[in-house]
Design an enzyme around this catalytic site. Structure first.
Site, mmCIF file in Angstrom:
data_model
loop_
_atom_site.group_PDB
_atom_site.id
_atom_site.type_symbol
_atom_site.label_atom_id
_atom_site.label_comp_id
_atom_site.label_asym_id
_atom_site.label_seq_id
_atom_site.Cartn_x
_atom_site.Cartn_y
_atom_site.Cartn_z
ATOM 1 N N LYS A 47 18.821 22.188 169.160
ATOM 2 C CA LYS A 47 18.945 23.735 169.364
ATOM 3 C C LYS A 47 20.073 23.649 170.430
ATOM 4 O O LYS A 47 20.403 22.663 171.223
ATOM 5 C CB LYS A 47 17.591 23.983 170.206
ATOM 6 C CG LYS A 47 17.693 25.391 170.636
ATOM 7 C CD LYS A 47 17.743 26.544 169.506
ATOM 8 C CE LYS A 47 18.037 27.797 170.140
ATOM 9 N NZ LYS A 47 18.199 28.981 169.011
ATOM 10 N N CYS A 130 26.407 32.728 168.028
ATOM 11 C CA CYS A 130 24.798 33.220 168.155
ATOM 12 C C CYS A 130 24.772 34.930 168.173
ATOM 13 O O CYS A 130 25.435 35.626 169.184
ATOM 14 C CB CYS A 130 24.414 32.920 169.600
ATOM 15 S SG CYS A 130 22.707 33.745 169.692
HETATM 16 O O1 RRO Z 1 18.481 31.469 169.357
HETATM 17 C C1 RRO Z 1 18.804 32.511 168.447
HETATM 18 O O2 RRO Z 1 18.373 33.943 168.569
HETATM 19 C C2 RRO Z 1 19.996 32.059 167.321
HETATM 20 C C3 RRO Z 1 21.142 31.312 167.484
HETATM 21 BR BR1 RRO Z 1 21.392 30.866 169.138
HETATM 22 C C4 RRO Z 1 21.956 31.206 166.618
HETATM 23 O O3 RRO Z 1 22.913 30.682 166.771
HETATM 24 N N1 RRO Z 1 21.594 31.728 165.438
HETATM 25 C C5 RRO Z 1 20.506 32.469 165.171
HETATM 26 O O4 RRO Z 1 20.473 33.081 163.969
HETATM 27 N N2 RRO Z 1 19.488 32.706 166.193
#
Ligand code: RRO
Length: 312
Positions: A47, A130
């Protein structure tokens, strides 16, 4: 493991081409352990880590929708130290990629300094895309900031570094971003992150399906495939051949994987389908891909990578 399915990024060899899309099944060491032990994964990625633990956005923050998913997780993660500890101490027979995502320009630099100063020698992936932190635009939609950040990063960062990109929708944006990325000794470009800020409405209740940001969230799954393939193809046509590609977006079956490779992907990562099917999905995708390759007489992904045909 299969000899037909192999790749290499930054001199690191992959004995299979599949990995999880960062964000899915990779927040805890238990999940990462499970992915490492899964037949079909050639690597795993964490993650995206921020400097410190983040709880993320309020739930519900992920929903299945017809042909895909919508999420606004808000970067929930255990913090950089947790993932750095995992990738530096875990004995693994597959490469482990470290995804990082500062929520500010300086946090990105701070995180990468810490990775540079650590004993981690694998591939770090800087998430520039993100879409779900309230009030924080995606870095990679700001071309000047992206170039400035990568310039500052490569002034000190000497380890293998790739970037995770958001989808682009305009040929000029492919041109301009590829020109920027080509200025740097990137190990890889991973495209696409989810299609940012879509909206899904529950027909029975006329209500959005996720709570954060009034229901706006990143779209993944089958719905994202045409955009994903276009981005893999467009960047493969424009990037220096030394920059490898991870194709992400819209993979549900072996044919989808095959198409990512036709467009130029070296590795293929899977998010939404992994979320809903679980890690046994990887063995299925591998079987389906190998069956397509056998039918076409291909013995290696090298036989068709980037070989998409166009109508002359
Ligand atoms: O954690 C998120 O909401 C998230 C991230 Br960091 C990302 O890079 N892509 C996404 O669809 N959700």
């Amino acid at each position: 493991m299969s000899q037909a399915l192999h790749a290499e990024i930054a001199g690191i060899k992959f004995d299979d081409i599949f990995l999880n899309a960062s964000g899915v099944h990779c927040q805890t060491t238990a999940e990462l352990d499970e992915l490492l032990a899964t037949k079909g994964t050639g690597a795993i990625i964490t993650k995206s880590a921020t400097s410190a633990y983040r709880a993320g956005n309020p739930s519900p923050r992920l929903s299945k929708i017809p042909l895909g998913s919508i999420n606004s997780m808000g970067l929930p993660n255990e913090g950089l130290d947790y993932y750095l500890d995992y990738v530096t101490t875990k004995q693994a027979d597959k490469p482990m990629l470290l995804s990082v995502a500062g929520v500010s320009y300086t946090e990105n630099l701070d995180i990468l300094h810490k990775v540079q100063d650590s004993s981690f020698m694998g591939i770090t992936e800087l998430n520039l895309s993100c879409p779900n932190v309230p009030g924080k635009p995606q870095t990679a939609y700001d071309f000047e900031t992206t170039e400035r950040l990568l310039t500052e990063v490569f002034a000190f960062f000497t380890k293998p570094l790739g970037v995770k990109m958001p989808p682009y929708f305009d040929i000029v944006h492919f041109d301009d971003m590829a020109k920027i990325l080509n200025k740097f000794p990137l190990a890889h470009v991973n495209t696409i992150n989810s299609i940012g800020n879509g909206l899904w409405i529950n027909e029975d209740t006329d209500t959005v399906v996720i709570k954060p940001k009034g229901g706006f969230g990143g779209i993944g799954g089958a719905l994202a495939k045409p955009t994903a393939l276009a981005n893999v193809r467009a960047f493969r046509q424009r990037l220096n051949p030394t920059i490898k590609m991870i194709g992400t977006g819209g993979v549900v079956n072996g044919r989808d994987v095959y198409e990512h490779i036709l467009c130029g992907a070296d590795l293929v990562s899977v998010g939404t389908q992994l979320q809903f099917e679980g890690p046994s999905m990887f063995a299925r995708l591998e079987q389906e891909l190998l069956a397509i390759m056998a039918e076409k007489g291909y013995t290696s992904v090298d036989d068709f990578r980037g070989q998409l045909k166009i109508i002359e």
